[in-house]
Scaffold this active site. Structure first.
Site, PDB file in Angstrom:
ATOM      1  N   LYS A 175       0.848  -1.188   0.000  1.00 50.18           N
ATOM      2  CA  LYS A 175       0.000   0.000   0.000  1.00 50.18           C
ATOM      3  C   LYS A 175       0.887   1.243   0.000  1.00 50.18           C
ATOM      4  O   LYS A 175       1.848   1.326   0.762  1.00 50.18           O
ATOM      5  CB  LYS A 175      -0.896  -0.015   1.236  1.00 50.18           C
ATOM      6  CG  LYS A 175      -2.253   0.615   1.049  1.00 50.18           C
ATOM      7  CD  LYS A 175      -3.173   0.312   2.215  1.00 50.18           C
ATOM      8  CE  LYS A 175      -4.571   0.835   1.949  1.00 50.18           C
ATOM      9  NZ  LYS A 175      -5.490   0.536   3.057  1.00 50.18           N
ATOM     10  N   GLU A 207     -19.839  -6.007   9.803  1.00 47.06           N
ATOM     11  CA  GLU A 207     -20.788  -5.215  10.579  1.00 47.06           C
ATOM     12  C   GLU A 207     -21.846  -6.075  11.257  1.00 47.06           C
ATOM     13  O   GLU A 207     -22.257  -5.811  12.390  1.00 47.06           O
ATOM     14  CB  GLU A 207     -21.462  -4.178   9.669  1.00 47.06           C
ATOM     15  CG  GLU A 207     -20.531  -3.111   9.120  1.00 47.06           C
ATOM     16  CD  GLU A 207     -19.836  -3.514   7.842  1.00 47.06           C
ATOM     17  OE1 GLU A 207     -19.074  -2.698   7.295  1.00 47.06           O
ATOM     18  OE2 GLU A 207     -20.047  -4.653   7.379  1.00 47.06           O
ATOM     19  N   ARG A 210     -25.834  -2.309   7.010  1.00 49.34           N
ATOM     20  CA  ARG A 210     -25.475  -3.674   6.634  1.00 49.34           C
ATOM     21  C   ARG A 210     -25.789  -4.678   7.746  1.00 49.34           C
ATOM     22  O   ARG A 210     -25.701  -5.877   7.540  1.00 49.34           O
ATOM     23  CB  ARG A 210     -23.989  -3.730   6.278  1.00 49.34           C
ATOM     24  CG  ARG A 210     -23.545  -2.661   5.302  1.00 49.34           C
ATOM     25  CD  ARG A 210     -22.120  -2.839   4.862  1.00 49.34           C
ATOM     26  NE  ARG A 210     -22.034  -3.761   3.741  1.00 49.34           N
ATOM     27  CZ  ARG A 210     -20.891  -4.164   3.195  1.00 49.34           C
ATOM     28  NH1 ARG A 210     -19.744  -3.763   3.705  1.00 49.34           N
ATOM     29  NH2 ARG A 210     -20.880  -4.984   2.179  1.00 49.34           N
TER      30      ARG A 210
END
Length: 645
Positions: free
Chosen positions: A292, A378, A406
Site C-alpha cells: 500500500k 458489521e 449492513r
C-alpha cells in the site's frame, strides 16, 4: 480548487508522455511489454500529482498500479467484466479508461466520483463504495453470461481486508459449487513480500498457471478416475505439496484453483500469470502481494494516514491546513469513550475495521483488553455486542451510519427484540461530502425509529453529544446516538459524565406564527432561520421517544410547524411528529423538511445541503411558500382551517 489548465496549489503537473498516449485499454494493448514498467512509473507519478490537488484516496491506488495495468492489458475490457471491491483503489483504473483529463474534478460536484460508478463509464461494471461485494457481483455476471451463451471473462479484485467479511465468504462458497468461469484476484497488502513470495514463488505461480501443469492435472484426474484409491492418493499429494509452499488450501477447499502468491509489482509475472489463468476453466483465485502506498515514501511509511488525504504538497507529503475548527464529533466520542471506560470496567468498545475513522485509536491503546476490531463484519459486530450484553457487559458499537445499514437484521433480531443493553455511536449521520451517496448517513432515523425498545438521539452541539452518549450508555436497553461528520457549532464539551432526561427537548427561541422543530445537526441552522423569521425554535434532541408535551405546546400556539432533519423525510423524525399529531387529530399544519427522495451525489457538505433544500436560504423559501399556501387556503376555504384545536 484545481484549475482546468493543470495548474494547482503546487505548480504545473509534470509531463507523462507515455501515459498521455494511452486513453483506453485498447491503446494500452498496443504497447510492448517492456514499456509497461515505464507506464507504471508515469501512472503512479500522475496519480500522486492529481490527488495532491484534489484530495481523495491515495495509498490503495498506489498499491495496485501494476495490477491495474496488467488486468487491462490481458483482458478485453469492457467486454470482459472487471469488478473492483470498495473502489478506493480504482483511480488508476479511471485514468486508464478515458478519464485521465477529468481527474482534476475528482470528488467535486458534477465531477468524477471517488468510486466506480456505472453511470460514469462502461468500464465501471459495478458501482461500489462498501466492501466485500465484488465476488458476489462478478459471480452474478458470470451466471448471466452463461445463461445468455456469451463467452466472456469476469474478474473480481478484492483486498485482504474485504475478504474477511461474511459476504465474500458466502460468494466464495457459492462459486465453488457452480460451473462458472470466474477469476478472483486477492490483493493482499497486509504482509511484506518475504522470500517465499520472491523469485521461487513467482516461478511456481507461472508453472501452476501454465498449460503443461493444467493439462497434466486435468488429464491425470481423468485417467485416474477409474482407479479411485490411486486417484485419491495423487490428489492428496498434490494438495500437500501446494500447501507446503502456498497459503491456498482454504481456497482450494472452496473449489477454487488457487495460484500464488505473486509479486503484485512485477508486471512481467502478472501479465504472464493472468494470461495463463485466462484460459483456465472454472473458479480461479490469484493471490497477489502488493504494498500500500507503493512508490511514494510518505504513503509507504504511513499507509493508514495516506489512505484518504486532503490536498497536500507532493514533494513533502504535508497536508494543506484548513480553517481552524474545534474538535470533531468523532473526537468528542473518543474522549467520552475513554472517560466512561475509566469510570466503568464493564465498558467495551467495538468497531468493524474503523478504528481511526470512528475515533477508537486512543481507546485501543489505553484499554487494549476491552477493545475489539471485528474486521469488516458489521453484522458480526452487532451480534458480538449482543452476546457481551447478555453476560452483563456494556458494549459500545462505534459505526458509520451507512455501515450500520449492513447489520439491520442483527439490529432488529439480536439487539432490539431481546432489549439488550447495547450503545450505538453512529458517526457520519447525514451528508458526508466528497464520499457521496455510498457513504451518506441518510436513512438511520428511518430504519432505527421503527424498532421497539430503541432510544434515538441527535445532538445539536458537542456538549450535547457527550451527554447523549452517557445517556445512551446508562439506559438499560438499546440506544443510538447519531452525529454528523466534522465539527459542530463550537460548544465546548464538559468533563463530567452527565446525562439528559430521556424524551425531553428544549425550546431555545420563542417566536410566533411558525415553530421550527429541529433535530440534531440542523439546530444551528434553525436558529439562524428563526432569528430572520421571528419564529420559535425547538431543539428536539430525541427522535424516540419524542417530547410530545413540547410538540403539543407548539402545535397549540402556532399555525405552522416545520420539522428539520438531516435524514430522508420518509419515515424520519418529521414523520414521527406527523404520526403523533394525527393520532390527536390536531389541525395544525406541518411542513417536513429533510433529505429528498433521491441520492445526493458527491460535492461539499454545504453544496449537498443546498441541493437538499436544507441551508438557511432554502428553508426560508420553503417556509414562506408554506405560509402563502396556508393564507391561500384560508381565503378559498374559510372556516376549514383553524390553527386552534
Amino acid at each position: 480548487m484545481p484549475k482546468s489548465d493543470g495548474e494547482g496549489s503546487f505548480g504545473k503537473m509534470r509531463r507523462h508522455p507515455l501515459l498521455e498516449a494511452v486513453d483506453s485499454p485498447q491503446q494500452l494493448k498496443r504497447l510492448p511489454t517492456d514499456e509497461l514498467t515505464r507506464l507504471a512509473d508515469e501512472l503512479r507519478d500522475y496519480l500522486i500529482d492529481t490527488v495532491s490537488r484534489t484530495g481523495g484516496h491515495l495509498a490503495a491506488g498506489l498499491g495496485v498500479v501494476e495490477l491495474t495495468i496488467a488486468l487491462h492489458y490481458v483482458f478485453n475490457t469492457p467486454y470482459d467484466r472487471l469488478v473492483w471491491d470498495v473502489g478506493h483503489q480504482a483511480y488508476p483504473h479511471k485514468i486508464l479508461t478515458g478519464r485521465r483529463e477529468r481527474m482534476a474534478t475528482l470528488r467535486q460536484k458534477d465531477g468524477l466520483s471517488g468510486f466506480p460508478r456505472r453511470e460514469e463509464s462502461e468500464y465501471d461494471t459495478f458501482g461500489t463504495g462498501h466492501s466485500s461485494t465484488s465476488i458476489g457481483a462478478a459471480l452474478g455476471m458470470a451466471a448471466a453470461a452463461k445463461q445468455q451463451r456469451i463467452r466472456r471473462h469476469v474478474v473480481a479484485v478484492i483486498g485482504d481486508a474485504a475478504m474477511s467479511a461474511g459476504m465474500a465468504f458466502e460468494a466464495l462458497n457459492h462459486a465453488g459449487g457452480l460451473d462458472l468461469d470466474i477469476l478472483v484476484v486477492l490483493n493482499d497488502n497486509d504482509m511484506s513480500i518475504s522470500p517465499p513470495v520472491g523469485a521461487f514463488s513467482n516461478h511456481l505461480a507461472r508453472v501452476l498457471s501454465g498449460k503443461l501443469y493444467t493439462t497434466v492435472r486435468e488429464g491425470g484426474k481423468s485417467a485416474l478416475s477409474r482407479l479411485p484409491n490411486l486417484s485419491e492418493l495423487v490428489g492428496r499429494w498434490e494438495e500437500h505439496m501446494k500447501g507446503m509452499v502456498m497459503p491456498g488450501t482454504l481456497f482450494e477447499e472452496f473449489g477454487f484453483n488457487y495460484i500464488g502468491p505473486v509479486d503484485g509489482h512485477d508486471l512481467e509475472t502478472l501479465v504472464t500469470t493472468l494470461d495463463n489463468m485466462k484460459s483456465m476453466p472454472g473458479p480461479r483465485l490469484l493471490h497477489v502481494i502488493t504494498k500500500k502506498g507503493k512508490g511514494y515514501r510518505p504513503a509507504e511509511s504511513d499507509p493508514c494516514f495516506y489512505h484518504g488525504v486532503t490536498p497536500f504538497d507532493p514533494g513533502t507529503g504535508k497536508m494543506e491546513k484548513g480553517a481552524a475548527t474545534g474538535p470533531t464529533y468523532t473526537q468528542v466520542f473518543s474522549d467520552w469513550l475513554c472517560d466512561a471506560a475509566r469510570a466503568d470496567s464493564r465498558l467495551v468498545g467495538i468497531t468493524p475495521a474503523m478504528r481511526e475513522g470512528s475515533g477508537l485509536v486512543r481507546f485501543s491503546k489505553e484499554f487494549p483488553d476491552r477493545y475489539f476490531d471485528v474486521s469488516i463484519a458489521e453484522q458480526h459486530a452487532v451480534t458480538f455486542a449482543a452476546g457481551i450484553a447478555c453476560e452483563g457487559g456494556k458494549p459500545v458499537v462505534a459505526i458509520y451510519s451507512s455501515f450500520l445499514q449492513r447489520a439491520y437484521d442483527q439490529l432488529i433480531h439480536d439487539v432490539a427484540l431481546q432489549n439488550l443493553d447495547v450503545t450505538f455511536a453512529v458517526d457520519r449521520a447525514g451528508q458526508v461530502g466528497a464520499d457521496g451517496a455510498t457513504h451518506a448517513g441518510s436513512f438511520d432515523l428511518s430504519y432505527a425509529r421503527a424498532l421497539p425498545n430503541m432510544v434515538i438521539m441527535a445532538p445539536a452541539n458537542e456538549n450535547e453529544c457527550r451527554m447523549m452518549l452517557q445517556t445512551a450508555y446508562e439506559y438499560p436497553g438499546p440506544a443510538l446516538v447519531r452525529y454528523p461528520r466534522g465539527s459542530g457549532p463550537g460548544v465546548e464539551a464538559g468533563a463530567a459524565l452527565e446525562t439528559l432526561q430521556i424524551g425531553r427537548g428544549d425550546l431555545i427561541r420563542e417566536g410566533s406564527g411558525t415553530a421550527l422543530l429541529a433535530f440534531g445537526s440542523l439546530v444551528s441552522t434553525a436558529l439562524e432561520v428563526g432569528d430572520r423569521l421571528q419564529a420559535s425554535v425547538a431543539n428536539m434532541r430525541f427522535i424516540k421517544p419524542l417530547d410530545k408535551d413540547l410538540i403539543l405546546q407548539l402545535a397549540d400556539s402556532h399555525e405552522l410547524l416545520v420539522t428539520l432533519e438531516e435524514n430522508v423525510v420518509q419515515g424520519g423524525a418529521g414523520s414521527a411528529v406527523n404520526e403523533y399529531l394525527l393520532s390527536l387529530m390536531h389541525p395544525v399544519k406541518v411542513l417536513n423538511l429533510g433529505l429528498p427522495d433521491r441520492f445526493i451525489e458527491h460535492a461539499s457538505c454545504d453544496e449537498q445541503l443546498h441541493e437538499a433544500g436544507l441551508d438557511a436560504e432554502s428553508i426560508i423559501r420553503s417556509v414562506h411558500a408554506a405560509q402563502q399556501n396556508i393564507r391561500q387556503l384560508l381565503r378559498t376555504r374559510p372556516g376549514r382551517i383553524d390553527s386552534k384545536p
